[in-house]
Design a protein around this motif. Structure first.
Motif, short mmCIF file in Angstrom:
data_model
loop_
_atom_site.label_atom_id
_atom_site.label_comp_id
_atom_site.label_asym_id
_atom_site.label_seq_id
_atom_site.Cartn_x
_atom_site.Cartn_y
_atom_site.Cartn_z
N ARG A 59 24.65 59.84 23.56
CA ARG A 59 25.30 58.95 22.59
C ARG A 59 25.16 59.48 21.17
O ARG A 59 26.07 59.36 20.37
N GLU A 60 24.02 60.08 20.88
CA GLU A 60 23.86 60.64 19.53
C GLU A 60 24.74 61.86 19.33
O GLU A 60 25.30 62.06 18.26
N LEU A 61 24.89 62.67 20.36
CA LEU A 61 25.80 63.81 20.27
C LEU A 61 27.21 63.34 19.98
O LEU A 61 27.93 63.90 19.14
N ILE A 62 27.63 62.29 20.69
CA ILE A 62 28.97 61.75 20.49
C ILE A 62 29.11 61.17 19.08
O ILE A 62 30.12 61.38 18.40
N ALA A 63 28.08 60.45 18.63
CA ALA A 63 28.11 59.85 17.30
C ALA A 63 28.23 60.92 16.22
O ALA A 63 28.98 60.77 15.25
N ASN A 64 27.49 62.03 16.39
CA ASN A 64 27.56 63.11 15.41
C ASN A 64 28.95 63.73 15.37
O ASN A 64 29.49 64.02 14.30
N GLY A 65 29.53 63.95 16.56
CA GLY A 65 30.88 64.50 16.61
C GLY A 65 31.90 63.53 16.03
O GLY A 65 32.82 63.93 15.32
N ALA A 66 31.70 62.24 16.29
CA ALA A 66 32.63 61.22 15.79
C ALA A 66 32.63 61.19 14.26
O ALA A 66 33.68 60.98 13.65
N GLN A 67 31.47 61.39 13.66
CA GLN A 67 31.40 61.41 12.19
C GLN A 67 32.30 62.49 11.63
O GLN A 67 32.98 62.29 10.61
N ARG A 68 32.31 63.62 12.29
CA ARG A 68 33.14 64.73 11.82
C ARG A 68 34.62 64.42 12.02
O ARG A 68 35.45 64.71 11.15
N PHE A 69 34.96 63.81 13.16
CA PHE A 69 36.35 63.44 13.41
C PHE A 69 36.82 62.37 12.42
O PHE A 69 37.94 62.42 11.91
N ASN A 70 35.96 61.40 12.16
CA ASN A 70 36.32 60.33 11.21
C ASN A 70 36.52 60.89 9.80
O ASN A 70 37.39 60.43 9.06
N ALA A 71 35.71 61.87 9.44
CA ALA A 71 35.84 62.50 8.12
C ALA A 71 37.18 63.23 8.01
O ALA A 71 37.82 63.22 6.95
N ILE A 72 37.60 63.85 9.09
CA ILE A 72 38.90 64.53 9.10
C ILE A 72 40.01 63.51 8.88
O ILE A 72 40.95 63.76 8.11
N ALA A 73 39.91 62.38 9.55
CA ALA A 73 40.94 61.34 9.40
C ALA A 73 41.05 60.90 7.95
O ALA A 73 42.16 60.68 7.44
N GLU A 74 39.94 60.79 7.27
CA GLU A 74 39.95 60.37 5.86
C GLU A 74 40.54 61.43 4.96
O GLU A 74 41.02 61.12 3.87
N SER A 75 40.52 62.69 5.38
CA SER A 75 40.97 63.79 4.53
C SER A 75 42.48 64.00 4.53
O SER A 75 43.01 64.71 3.68
N VAL A 76 43.18 63.42 5.49
CA VAL A 76 44.64 63.62 5.59
C VAL A 76 45.36 62.62 4.69
O VAL A 76 45.22 61.42 4.84
N ALA A 77 46.12 63.17 3.72
CA ALA A 77 46.74 62.29 2.73
C ALA A 77 48.21 62.62 2.49
O ALA A 77 48.76 62.31 1.43
N ASP A 78 48.88 63.25 3.46
CA ASP A 78 50.29 63.60 3.28
C ASP A 78 51.15 62.34 3.20
O ASP A 78 50.98 61.40 3.99
N ALA A 79 52.10 62.32 2.28
CA ALA A 79 53.00 61.18 2.14
C ALA A 79 53.99 61.11 3.30
O ALA A 79 54.40 60.01 3.72
#
Length: 204
Positions: A59-79
């Motif tokens: 579960r911690e491995l998944i949580a760590n990977g999820a943090q990185r995926f969630n950060a990617i989602a926040e970085s996409v800002a194309d109109a």
């Protein structure tokens, strides 16, 4: 009462366990706690001092990977909704190529509930992007936004589960599959990727 921060050696042991788990599970997805502990150069007792059981470790491995995926989602800002969805898919795919073990664990039905919770920010981003795309006419509207978002998630999940993330052309396949579900024709997807070739270029 003062709460002490973990000692540096304890933090190092925990990080070592997580790194060893990723390496060990890459060779044997069913590797036991004993095998992971030996790979980390630690005793089983030390590992259990950090994690209650194997599931807690995963579960911690998944949580760590999820943090990185969630950060990617926040970085996409194309109109442009189409470009935003393509970029989000490509970046997530590129990340998955570097953390294939975590991605595989996250896709395991055993951990689906924990994965869904850990990836809640990413899922909200996809849902909002789908609604925006439908509102501006970029995406299909014969399905409700929640249904279309779910189909996009399932398509991405299927492609990740059945394709080597590091193989040539895999990123392009993933992006095209997601855009197709969103309602773009293959010609529209081809034109978008041709205009933005950097989307599917895997970093060195």
């Amino acid at each position: 009462m003062t709460i002490r921060a973990p000692r540096s050696d304890a933090r190092a042991n925990r990080a070592g366990i997580l790194a060893a788990a990723i390496e060990t599970l890459a060779h044997d997805p069913h590797a036991s706690v004993d095998v992971i502990a030996r790979s980390a150069g630690l005793s089983r007792r030390t590992l259990y001092g950090h994690f209650d059981d194997r599931d807690a470790l995963i579960r911690e491995l998944i949580a760590n990977g999820a943090q990185r995926f969630n950060a990617i989602a926040e970085s996409v800002a194309d109109a442009d909704s189409r470009l935003a969805l393509a970029r989000l898919t490509a970046r997530l795919w590129q990340e998955a190529a570097h953390v294939q073990v975590t991605a595989a664990l996250a896709l395991d039905e055993t951990h689906v509930e924990h994965t869904a919770l850990a990836l809640a920010p990413l899922r909200r981003t996809v849902a909002a992007l789908v609604r925006r795309g439908q509102d501006d006419g970029s995406f299909r509207t014969d399905l409700t936004a929640p249904t279309l978002a779910r189909l996009i998630e399932e398509m991405a999940r299927t492609v990740v589960a059945r394709t080597d993330a590091a193989s040539a052309g895999a990123a392009s396949l993933a992006v095209r599959a997601v855009l197709s579900i969103a309602g773009l024709s293959w010609r529209e997807a081809d034109a978008l990727l041709s205009a933005h070739p950097d989307l599917t270029e895997m970093p060195a």
